[in-house]
Design an enzyme around this catalytic site. Sequence first.
Site, PDB file in Angstrom:
ATOM      1  CG  ASP A 131      -2.351  -1.121   1.304  1.00  0.00           C
ATOM      2  OD1 ASP A 131      -3.105  -1.673   0.172  1.00  0.00           O
ATOM      3  OD2 ASP A 131      -1.987  -1.367   2.518  1.00  0.00           O
ATOM      4  CB  THR A 205       1.007  -9.431  -8.225  1.00  0.00           C
ATOM      5  OG1 THR A 205       1.132  -8.575  -8.218  1.00  0.00           O
ATOM      6  CG2 THR A 205       2.354  -9.988  -7.175  1.00  0.00           C
ATOM      7  NE  ARG A 206      -6.531 -10.429  -8.403  1.00  0.00           N
ATOM      8  CZ  ARG A 206      -7.617 -11.042  -8.053  1.00  0.00           C
ATOM      9  NH1 ARG A 206      -8.892 -11.085  -7.789  1.00  0.00           N
ATOM     10  NH2 ARG A 206      -7.767 -12.386  -8.032  1.00  0.00           N
ATOM     11  CE1 TYR A 207      -4.161  -4.999  -4.877  1.00  0.00           C
ATOM     12  CE2 TYR A 207      -3.532  -2.139  -5.244  1.00  0.00           C
ATOM     13  CZ  TYR A 207      -4.546  -3.939  -4.819  1.00  0.00           C
ATOM     14  OH  TYR A 207      -5.821  -3.741  -4.236  1.00  0.00           O
ATOM     15  CD  GLU A 208       4.157  -7.518 -11.807  1.00  0.00           C
ATOM     16  OE1 GLU A 208       4.726  -8.604 -11.000  1.00  0.00           O
ATOM     17  OE2 GLU A 208       5.016  -7.933 -12.880  1.00  0.00           O
TER      18      GLU A 208
HETATM   19  C1  LIG Z   1      -1.820  -2.818  -2.989  1.00  0.00           C
HETATM   20  S1  LIG Z   1      -2.369  -4.877  -1.729  1.00  0.00           S
HETATM   21  C2  LIG Z   1      -1.293  -6.130  -3.009  1.00  0.00           C
HETATM   22  C3  LIG Z   1      -1.626  -7.137  -3.138  1.00  0.00           C
HETATM   23  C4  LIG Z   1      -0.807  -8.124  -3.974  1.00  0.00           C
HETATM   24  N1  LIG Z   1       0.977  -7.853  -3.147  1.00  0.00           N
HETATM   25  C5  LIG Z   1      -0.525  -7.962  -5.269  1.00  0.00           C
HETATM   26  O1  LIG Z   1       1.248  -7.727  -5.568  1.00  0.00           O
HETATM   27  O2  LIG Z   1      -1.318  -7.852  -5.795  1.00  0.00           O
HETATM   28  C6  LIG Z   1      -0.721  -4.430  -0.849  1.00  0.00           C
HETATM   29  C7  LIG Z   1      -1.550  -5.879   0.050  1.00  0.00           C
HETATM   30  O3  LIG Z   1      -0.743  -5.770   1.657  1.00  0.00           O
HETATM   31  C8  LIG Z   1      -1.604  -6.132   2.521  1.00  0.00           C
HETATM   32  N2  LIG Z   1      -1.170  -5.596   3.925  1.00  0.00           N
HETATM   33  C9  LIG Z   1      -1.138  -4.386   4.516  1.00  0.00           C
HETATM   34  N3  LIG Z   1      -0.353  -4.427   5.300  1.00  0.00           N
HETATM   35  C10 LIG Z   1      -0.058  -5.361   5.869  1.00  0.00           C
HETATM   36  C11 LIG Z   1       0.497  -5.776   7.108  1.00  0.00           C
HETATM   37  N4  LIG Z   1       0.667  -5.023   7.678  1.00  0.00           N
HETATM   38  N5  LIG Z   1       0.969  -7.224   6.901  1.00  0.00           N
HETATM   39  C12 LIG Z   1       0.659  -7.669   5.385  1.00  0.00           C
HETATM   40  N6  LIG Z   1      -0.346  -7.645   4.876  1.00  0.00           N
HETATM   41  C13 LIG Z   1      -0.541  -6.307   4.718  1.00  0.00           C
HETATM   42  C14 LIG Z   1      -2.774  -5.767   2.714  1.00  0.00           C
HETATM   43  O4  LIG Z   1      -4.157  -6.340   3.128  1.00  0.00           O
HETATM   44  C15 LIG Z   1      -3.067  -5.461   0.493  1.00  0.00           C
HETATM   45  O5  LIG Z   1      -4.081  -6.698   0.462  1.00  0.00           O
END
Ligand SMILES: C[S@@+](CC[C@H](N)C(=O)[O-])C[C@H]1O[C@@H](n2cnc3c(N)ncnc32)[C@H](O)[C@@H]1O
Length: 229
Positions: A131, A205-208
């Site tokens: 994030d 990944t999905r976001y990528e």
């Molecule tokens: C922008 S998304 C990216 C998801 C995935 N990595 C992708 O590239 O598709 C960021 C993810 O990090 C998770 N996240 C945020 N803080 C976290 C933490 N402290 N521990 C584990 N996951 C966390 C969020 O719930 C979210 O699903």
Amino acid sequence: MTDPMTTRRLYGRRQGHKLRLGQADLVERLLPEISVPEEGPLDATTLFGKDCPLEVEIGFGAGEHLAGQAMARRETGFIGCEPFLNGVVGALTHVRDEELDNVRLHMGDALDVLERLPDASLSRVYLLHPDPWRKARHAKRRMVNHGPLDLIAAKLKPGAEFRLGTDDPTYCRWAMMVLGQRRDFVWSAQTAADFLTRPDDWPETRYERKARRQGREVWYFRYIYQPAA
Ligand SMILES: C[S@@+](CC[C@H](N)C(=O)[O-])C[C@H]1O[C@@H](n2cnc3c(N)ncnc32)[C@H](O)[C@@H]1O
């Protein structure tokens, strides 16, 4: 005592759309079987019943990278951490469909799991499209900060890899600055292609995918952990 720099790093949503029946069933039956135990120290034997290499993915989203790595290297134990329930369901679906017995999940803050692992126990840590928390006043919330990095460093074996992917230019600059301030993380890139091209062993990944679809650049960082001698 818990380091305040590494705590309270969970700020996002915990659940999105309502689960379908089959998904709720996965959460009820499969999740307890492969969840990281809620208490006590963790190691490969506790988690996987054998001494095997261990890797952690922080915030695995829908779990496609976690599953891709776990499918490619079935002798390595993967610990995926993600607080978002719908994402956890995604990972559970991969675990069931691909019959992965080398994945454990923690539905919560990755830092809580990292804290419980032995020092120098991990071969890799992945942080993919974290994030971004773009506003400067939210910068403390970013996972790439010295508090979380100290914890990640403590858990990596010397020579192990920290992989960071991002499609956010602010995060990219921020991460290069913060990691550049450290001597213990050495950026492995030799040429621009090394961080502009997705390595073959880095499942998308999905976001990528979404970033590429929207015409945004993606950066693939690989840092080698080298503690001071
Ligand atoms: C922008 S998304 C990216 C998801 C995935 N990595 C992708 O590239 O598709 C960021 C993810 O990090 C998770 N996240 C945020 N803080 C976290 C933490 N402290 N521990 C584990 N996951 C966390 C969020 O719930 C979210 O699903």
